[in-house]
Design a protein around this motif. Structure first.
Motif, short mmCIF file in Angstrom:
data_model
loop_
_atom_site.label_atom_id
_atom_site.label_comp_id
_atom_site.label_asym_id
_atom_site.label_seq_id
_atom_site.Cartn_x
_atom_site.Cartn_y
_atom_site.Cartn_z
N TYR A 199 0.80 -1.22 0.00
CA TYR A 199 0.00 0.00 0.00
C TYR A 199 0.83 1.28 0.00
O TYR A 199 0.57 2.20 -0.79
N LEU A 200 1.80 1.35 0.90
CA LEU A 200 2.51 2.62 1.12
C LEU A 200 3.48 2.92 -0.02
O LEU A 200 4.42 2.17 -0.26
N LYS A 201 3.24 4.03 -0.71
CA LYS A 201 4.09 4.41 -1.83
C LYS A 201 4.20 5.93 -1.88
O LYS A 201 3.19 6.64 -1.83
N ASP A 202 5.42 6.42 -1.99
CA ASP A 202 5.62 7.86 -2.09
C ASP A 202 4.96 8.39 -3.35
O ASP A 202 5.15 7.85 -4.45
N ASN A 203 4.14 9.42 -3.19
CA ASN A 203 3.38 10.01 -4.28
C ASN A 203 2.34 9.04 -4.84
O ASN A 203 1.93 9.14 -5.99
N GLY A 204 1.92 8.10 -3.99
CA GLY A 204 0.90 7.15 -4.39
C GLY A 204 -0.42 7.42 -3.70
O GLY A 204 -0.58 8.42 -2.99
N SER A 205 -1.37 6.52 -3.88
CA SER A 205 -2.68 6.69 -3.26
C SER A 205 -2.62 6.60 -1.74
O SER A 205 -3.42 7.21 -1.03
N CYS A 206 -1.69 5.81 -1.23
CA CYS A 206 -1.44 5.74 0.21
C CYS A 206 -0.08 6.38 0.46
O CYS A 206 0.96 5.79 0.18
N GLN A 207 -0.11 7.61 0.97
CA GLN A 207 1.11 8.40 1.13
C GLN A 207 1.59 8.38 2.58
O GLN A 207 0.81 8.54 3.50
N GLY A 208 2.89 8.17 2.74
CA GLY A 208 3.48 8.20 4.07
C GLY A 208 4.15 9.52 4.37
O GLY A 208 4.69 10.18 3.47
N TYR A 209 4.13 9.91 5.66
CA TYR A 209 4.76 11.15 6.12
C TYR A 209 5.67 10.80 7.29
O TYR A 209 5.21 10.31 8.32
N LEU A 210 6.95 11.04 7.12
CA LEU A 210 7.94 10.62 8.11
C LEU A 210 8.27 11.76 9.07
O LEU A 210 8.56 12.88 8.66
N PHE A 211 8.22 11.43 10.37
CA PHE A 211 8.57 12.38 11.42
C PHE A 211 9.70 11.79 12.26
O PHE A 211 9.86 10.57 12.34
N GLN A 212 10.47 12.68 12.90
CA GLN A 212 11.55 12.23 13.78
C GLN A 212 11.54 13.03 15.07
O GLN A 212 11.44 14.27 15.04
N CYS A 213 11.63 12.34 16.17
CA CYS A 213 11.65 12.99 17.48
C CYS A 213 12.89 13.87 17.59
O CYS A 213 14.01 13.41 17.30
N ILE A 214 12.73 15.11 18.03
CA ILE A 214 13.87 16.01 18.15
C ILE A 214 14.62 15.79 19.46
O ILE A 214 15.65 16.41 19.70
N CYS A 215 14.09 14.88 20.29
CA CYS A 215 14.75 14.58 21.57
C CYS A 215 15.54 13.27 21.51
O CYS A 215 16.73 13.24 21.80
N CYS A 216 14.87 12.18 21.12
CA CYS A 216 15.52 10.86 21.12
C CYS A 216 15.86 10.35 19.72
O CYS A 216 16.46 9.29 19.58
N ASN A 217 15.43 11.09 18.68
CA ASN A 217 15.72 10.76 17.28
C ASN A 217 14.97 9.55 16.74
O ASN A 217 15.24 9.09 15.62
N LYS A 218 14.04 9.01 17.50
CA LYS A 218 13.22 7.91 17.00
C LYS A 218 12.26 8.43 15.93
O LYS A 218 11.81 9.58 15.97
N TYR A 219 11.94 7.55 14.97
CA TYR A 219 11.03 7.93 13.90
C TYR A 219 9.59 7.60 14.26
O TYR A 219 9.31 6.71 15.05
N ARG A 220 8.69 8.35 13.62
CA ARG A 220 7.27 8.05 13.69
C ARG A 220 6.69 8.20 12.28
O ARG A 220 7.24 8.91 11.44
N LEU A 221 5.56 7.52 12.05
CA LEU A 221 4.97 7.52 10.71
C LEU A 221 3.49 7.87 10.77
O LEU A 221 2.75 7.40 11.62
N TYR A 222 3.10 8.72 9.84
CA TYR A 222 1.68 9.00 9.62
C TYR A 222 1.40 8.72 8.15
O TYR A 222 2.29 8.83 7.30
N TYR A 223 0.18 8.34 7.83
CA TYR A 223 -0.17 8.11 6.43
C TYR A 223 -1.63 8.46 6.21
O TYR A 223 -2.43 8.54 7.14
N ASP A 224 -1.99 8.68 4.95
CA ASP A 224 -3.39 8.85 4.59
C ASP A 224 -3.61 8.39 3.16
O ASP A 224 -2.66 8.05 2.45
N PHE A 225 -4.87 8.36 2.75
CA PHE A 225 -5.24 7.94 1.40
C PHE A 225 -5.82 9.11 0.62
O PHE A 225 -6.39 10.03 1.20
N ASP A 226 -5.69 9.04 -0.70
CA ASP A 226 -6.25 10.11 -1.53
C ASP A 226 -7.76 10.00 -1.64
O ASP A 226 -8.37 9.09 -1.09
#
Length: 226
Positions: A199-226
């Motif tokens: 499902y998850l594809k950059d510039n696709g119908s299911c788009q992911g958005y990458l975030f990174q904690c500014i304290c511990c540097n761990k990543y988080r992910l958000y996504y949505d559909f068109d």
């Protein structure tokens, strides 16, 4: 004899009067070995823009890389009315129709204040127990473009830095660096980790958005559909 000057003068006369006598004289001058045909002068223009260092946004540290800032032309900032070759056209929630904002009017809060607007919906964010951090995010941080309503993630009681648009290909090498990707998927819409490759594809119908904690540097992910 200044052959170059003579050639230039004759060429101007020929352009105006087109006399055969002048053409013959020009031909004779051009036969001299020491003649260097004069080069056309190129008019140089200098930009009136003063290059300035871009402000730093801790919740969106690379806005030119993510595409939040465009650099393809010179526009006028709707806030300060100054020309800028770096400008923002992503979401800005205001009554006025805003076409472009410069990075400096975003960073110092003048754009949000002048137009009584925000760059992120204040209810579409994770909870952080600090109003000043919320104000910095929604009033002084360039936003990003989502298929649906943009949502901003947090971690360690602070908002994360937006790192960019991603698909499975981009996040697969980072899976062991996420804080809790299963929880992120469940909160965003219910996809399971095993389903992301399909499902998850950059510039696709299911788009992911990458975030990174500014304290511990761990990543988080958000996504949505068109």
């Amino acid at each position: 004899m200044d052959y170059a000057a003579a050639i230039t003068a004759l060429e101007k006369v020929i352009a105006l009067e087109n006399k055969q006598k002048d053409k013959s004289q020009l031909a004779e001058l051009l036969e001299h070995k020491d003649v260097v045909k004069p080069k056309a002068k190129v008019k140089k223009t200098e930009s009136n823009l003063v290059k300035r260092e871009l402000p730093y946004f801790k919740y969106h540290p690379d806005p030119t890389v993510t595409g939040a800032f465009e650099t393809d032309t010179v526009v006028t900032c709707d806030c300060c009315k100054q020309p800028t070759d770096v400008y923002y056209t992503n979401p800005f929630f205001a009554v006025d129709d805003i076409e472009a904002l410069c990075p400096w009017c975003i960073a110092d809060g003048k754009a949000a204040e002048k137009f009584e607007g925000s760059f992120q919906d204040d209810i579409s964010v994770d909870a952080v127990n600090d109003k000043d951090k919320l104000m910095e995010l929604i009033e002084r941080t360039p936003g990003y473009n989502g298929w649906q309503q943009e949502y901003w993630l947090a971690h360690c009681n602070d908002y994360c830095a937006f790192k960019g648009y991603v698909g499975w290909q981009e996040i697969e090498p980072l899976l062991d660096q996420f804080a809790d990707i299963e929880s992120d998927l469940a909160s965003a819409g219910g996809l399971r980790l095993t389903e992301l490759p399909n499902y998850l594809k950059d510039n696709g119908s299911c788009q992911g958005y990458l975030f990174q904690c500014i304290c511990c540097n761990k990543y988080r992910l958000y996504y949505d559909f068109d």
